[in-house]
Design an enzyme around this catalytic site. Structure first.
Site, PDB file in Angstrom:
ATOM      1  N   GLY A  22       0.343  -0.954   0.466  1.00 17.20           N
ATOM      2  CA  GLY A  22       0.101   0.036  -0.499  1.00 17.20           C
ATOM      3  C   GLY A  22       0.919   1.336  -0.280  1.00 17.20           C
ATOM      4  O   GLY A  22       0.545   2.333   0.901  1.00 17.20           O
ATOM      5  N   TYR A 195     -13.476  -3.509  12.395  1.00 16.82           N
ATOM      6  CA  TYR A 195     -11.805  -1.930  11.567  1.00 16.82           C
ATOM      7  C   TYR A 195     -10.518  -2.314  12.774  1.00 16.82           C
ATOM      8  O   TYR A 195      -9.615  -3.310  12.774  1.00 16.82           O
ATOM      9  CB  TYR A 195     -11.790  -0.982  11.745  1.00 16.82           C
ATOM     10  CG  TYR A 195     -10.942   0.423  11.313  1.00 16.82           C
ATOM     11  CD1 TYR A 195      -9.891  -0.036  10.491  1.00 16.82           C
ATOM     12  CD2 TYR A 195     -10.400   0.678  12.270  1.00 16.82           C
ATOM     13  CE1 TYR A 195      -8.774   0.167   9.761  1.00 16.82           C
ATOM     14  CE2 TYR A 195      -8.758   1.430  12.053  1.00 16.82           C
ATOM     15  CZ  TYR A 195      -8.107   0.758  10.635  1.00 16.82           C
ATOM     16  OH  TYR A 195      -6.658   1.923  11.080  1.00 16.82           O
TER      17      TYR A 195
HETATM   18  N1  LIG Z   1      -4.853   7.830   8.668  1.00 20.80           N
HETATM   19  C1  LIG Z   1      -4.568   7.503   9.646  1.00 20.80           C
HETATM   20  O1  LIG Z   1      -5.322   8.150  10.684  1.00 20.80           O
HETATM   21  C2  LIG Z   1      -4.462   6.106  10.372  1.00 20.80           C
HETATM   22  C3  LIG Z   1      -4.144   5.784  11.838  1.00 20.80           C
HETATM   23  C4  LIG Z   1      -4.615   4.302  12.438  1.00 20.80           C
HETATM   24  C5  LIG Z   1      -3.939   3.735  11.416  1.00 20.80           C
HETATM   25  N2  LIG Z   1      -3.928   3.433  10.356  1.00 20.80           N
HETATM   26  C6  LIG Z   1      -2.979   2.370   9.025  1.00 20.80           C
HETATM   27  O2  LIG Z   1      -2.112   2.820   8.215  1.00 20.80           O
HETATM   28  C7  LIG Z   1      -2.046   2.424   7.058  1.00 20.80           C
HETATM   29  C8  LIG Z   1      -1.851   2.969   5.783  1.00 20.80           C
HETATM   30  O3  LIG Z   1      -3.232   3.886   5.743  1.00 20.80           O
HETATM   31  P1  LIG Z   1      -2.917   5.591   5.488  1.00 20.80           P
HETATM   32  O4  LIG Z   1      -3.150   6.674   6.279  1.00 20.80           O
HETATM   33  O5  LIG Z   1      -1.743   6.230   4.698  1.00 20.80           O
HETATM   34  O6  LIG Z   1      -4.855   4.638   4.332  1.00 20.80           O
HETATM   35  P2  LIG Z   1      -4.519   6.110   2.469  1.00 20.80           P
HETATM   36  O7  LIG Z   1      -4.117   6.999   2.466  1.00 20.80           O
HETATM   37  O8  LIG Z   1      -6.065   4.740   2.272  1.00 20.80           O
HETATM   38  O9  LIG Z   1      -3.845   4.315   1.772  1.00 20.80           O
HETATM   39  C9  LIG Z   1      -3.775   3.217   1.967  1.00 20.80           C
HETATM   40  C10 LIG Z   1      -2.993   2.140   0.901  1.00 20.80           C
HETATM   41  O10 LIG Z   1      -3.380   0.645   1.467  1.00 20.80           O
HETATM   42  C11 LIG Z   1      -4.004   0.583   0.096  1.00 20.80           C
HETATM   43  N3  LIG Z   1      -4.981  -0.405   0.317  1.00 20.80           N
HETATM   44  C12 LIG Z   1      -5.474  -0.824   0.219  1.00 20.80           C
HETATM   45  N4  LIG Z   1      -6.788  -1.915   0.150  1.00 20.80           N
HETATM   46  C13 LIG Z   1      -5.713  -2.494  -0.486  1.00 20.80           C
HETATM   47  C14 LIG Z   1      -5.867  -3.804  -0.985  1.00 20.80           C
HETATM   48  N5  LIG Z   1      -7.245  -4.960  -1.973  1.00 20.80           N
HETATM   49  N6  LIG Z   1      -4.449  -4.597  -1.864  1.00 20.80           N
HETATM   50  C15 LIG Z   1      -3.310  -3.427  -1.727  1.00 20.80           C
HETATM   51  N7  LIG Z   1      -3.254  -2.380  -1.422  1.00 20.80           N
HETATM   52  C16 LIG Z   1      -4.583  -1.508  -0.565  1.00 20.80           C
HETATM   53  C17 LIG Z   1      -4.355   1.654  -0.572  1.00 20.80           C
HETATM   54  O11 LIG Z   1      -4.486   0.905  -2.190  1.00 20.80           O
HETATM   55  P3  LIG Z   1      -5.204   2.478  -3.258  1.00 20.80           P
HETATM   56  O12 LIG Z   1      -4.967   3.659  -3.178  1.00 20.80           O
HETATM   57  O13 LIG Z   1      -5.329   1.488  -4.533  1.00 20.80           O
HETATM   58  O14 LIG Z   1      -6.646   2.113  -2.047  1.00 20.80           O
HETATM   59  C18 LIG Z   1      -3.216   2.620  -0.099  1.00 20.80           C
HETATM   60  O15 LIG Z   1      -2.057   2.710  -0.737  1.00 20.80           O
HETATM   61  C19 LIG Z   1      -3.377   1.281   6.990  1.00 20.80           C
HETATM   62  O16 LIG Z   1      -2.865  -0.297   7.660  1.00 20.80           O
HETATM   63  C20 LIG Z   1      -4.223   1.794   8.507  1.00 20.80           C
HETATM   64  O17 LIG Z   1      -5.465   0.744   8.935  1.00 20.80           O
HETATM   65  C21 LIG Z   1      -4.407   4.819   9.350  1.00 20.80           C
END
Ligand SMILES: NC(=O)c1ccc[n+]([C@@H]2O[C@H](COP(=O)([O-])OP(=O)(O)OC[C@H]3O[C@@H](n4cnc5c(N)ncnc54)[C@H](OP(=O)(O)O)[C@@H]3O)[C@@H](O)[C@H]2O)c1
Length: 328
Positions: A22, A195
């Site tokens: 991701g 989640y």
């Molecule tokens: N942002 C926050 O506040 C926060 C807080 C706690 C934990 N997290 C965790 O941090 C991690 C990264 O999140 P983020 O905030 O950077 O979110 P994000 O901007 O939505 O990025 C998520 C990434 O995961 C990829 N992804 C989603 N579904 C997928 C699939 N089926 N196969 C492969 N890749 C997939 C997305 O690809 P696409 O662009 O193709 O969809 C994107 O590259 C996640 O695990 C999230 O749960 C985030």
């Protein structure tokens, strides 16, 4: 952000191989960018080749700008060492395709960052039959780590698996009879709980794997990146309180930028001081105590058996991989 903790800008070489799932946006993008800018070869595991290639071009453009600014810790390469391998975590076959392509390259693997994730999605099921967040956030990346483990075990000292979890893991349950949520419908399906479960399972995976890898060169850690302004909100913009939390966070500057959100991951992945450190759940680059539910050994082992049964059923866990997981 004042004098908050961050990662040390270490010098890495192209022979250091790092996979970030991701990595085309958000926290994964910044993680891939900074690890590559410190010199490593980074493989972006993404479901969209187009998005991944755009991200790689953008990373290289930002790298040139950092070089011009003479940013400390950034290597002097012409171009960064970035590669793409397709990975759709909603498909176990796609995970196996990723593993096959990576294995064919014949390379070592030093760091696997399991970052791909979706936040609080509506009730949905994958073609493999699993609840979407369970599979994308947890099961597929468990499978990925299981199959890459034999390579990591022969890749020299200090190999790491980093699981990007969340503080929402505290809002979770371990109830096998409703772990896939089939008894709910789209109105009463608790998106936050499911989640939270997927994120709690990552923390339990950390403990279970480390128990089996105690005497090996591979360590597993997990972490909360913070409340980070990324595209993660795309799945829950209709959920009032959560959408509000992110909007207010942005407004008052209480949430993190994607770079700040990636600091804890990068630290867990490359900080030399963390070699051989296991079983730590980090937030803000510091150890934090995860919820007691995830620290409970019986829960961890219950989940481990359930997970392996899911994967064995589809023939995704051959005996040699199970043996490797069991520390043999
Ligand atoms: N942002 C926050 O506040 C926060 C807080 C706690 C934990 N997290 C965790 O941090 C991690 C990264 O999140 P983020 O905030 O950077 O979110 P994000 O901007 O939505 O990025 C998520 C990434 O995961 C990829 N992804 C989603 N579904 C997928 C699939 N089926 N196969 C492969 N890749 C997939 C997305 O690809 P696409 O662009 O193709 O969809 C994107 O590259 C996640 O695990 C999230 O749960 C985030």
């Amino acid at each position: 952000m004042g004098s908050h903790l961050s990662f040390p800008r270490v010098t890495l070489t192209k022979e250091k191989i790092v996979i970030v799932t991701g990595a085309n946006t958000g926290i994964g993008y910044e993680t891939a960018k900074w690890i590559a800018m410190m010199g490593a070869t980074v493989i972006l595991g993404c479901r969209s080749e187009e998005k991944a290639r755009e991200a790689m071009a953008k990373i290289n453009a930002e790298f040139q700008a950092e070089k011009d600014l003479k940013t400390p810790g950034v290597v002097d390469y012409q171009e960064l060492s970035l590669e793409f391998i397709k990975l759709d975590c909603a498909s176990l076959q796609s995970v196996m395709g990723f593993v096959k392509t990576f294995k064919e390259s014949g390379r070592q693997l030093h760091v696997l960052v399991c970052n791909a994730g979706i936040g609080m999605s509506k009730q949905a099921y994958t073609d493999d039959g699993y609840e979407l967040m369970f599979q994308v956030n947890y099961l597929s990346q468990y499978l990925l780590s299981a199959h890459l483990l034999p390579i990591m075990k022969t890749s020299g000292e200090d190999c790491r698996i980093v699981l990007v979890s969340s503080e929402v893991h505290r809002y979770s349950e371990l109830k096998l009879d409703r772990i896939q949520g089939r008894q709910y419908n789209e109105r009463n399906f608790r998106r936050t709980l499911f989640y939270g479960n997927s994120k709690a399972f990552q923390v339990m995976q950390m403990f279970s794997m480390n128990r089996r890898l105690q005497n090996s060169n591979v360590t597993v850690s997990s972490l909360h990146p913070g409340v980070v302004q990324t595209e993660v909100t795309r799945n829950f913009s209709d959920m009032g309180p959560w959408a509000l939390l992110f909007s207010i966070g942005k407004l008052i500057g209480a949430s993190k930028t994607p770079y700040e959100g990636a600091e804890t991951t990068i630290n867990a992945a490359v900080n030399p001081a963390l070699q051989d450190v296991r079983d730590v759940y980090y937030s803000d680059c510091k150890p934090n105590t995860p919820h007691s539910r995830t620290r409970n050994k019986q829960n961890q082992e219950t989940l481990w058996t359930y997970t392996q049964n899911c994967l064995k059923e589809g023939g995704f866990l051959p005996d040699d991989i199970i043996k490797c997981l069991d520390g043999e």
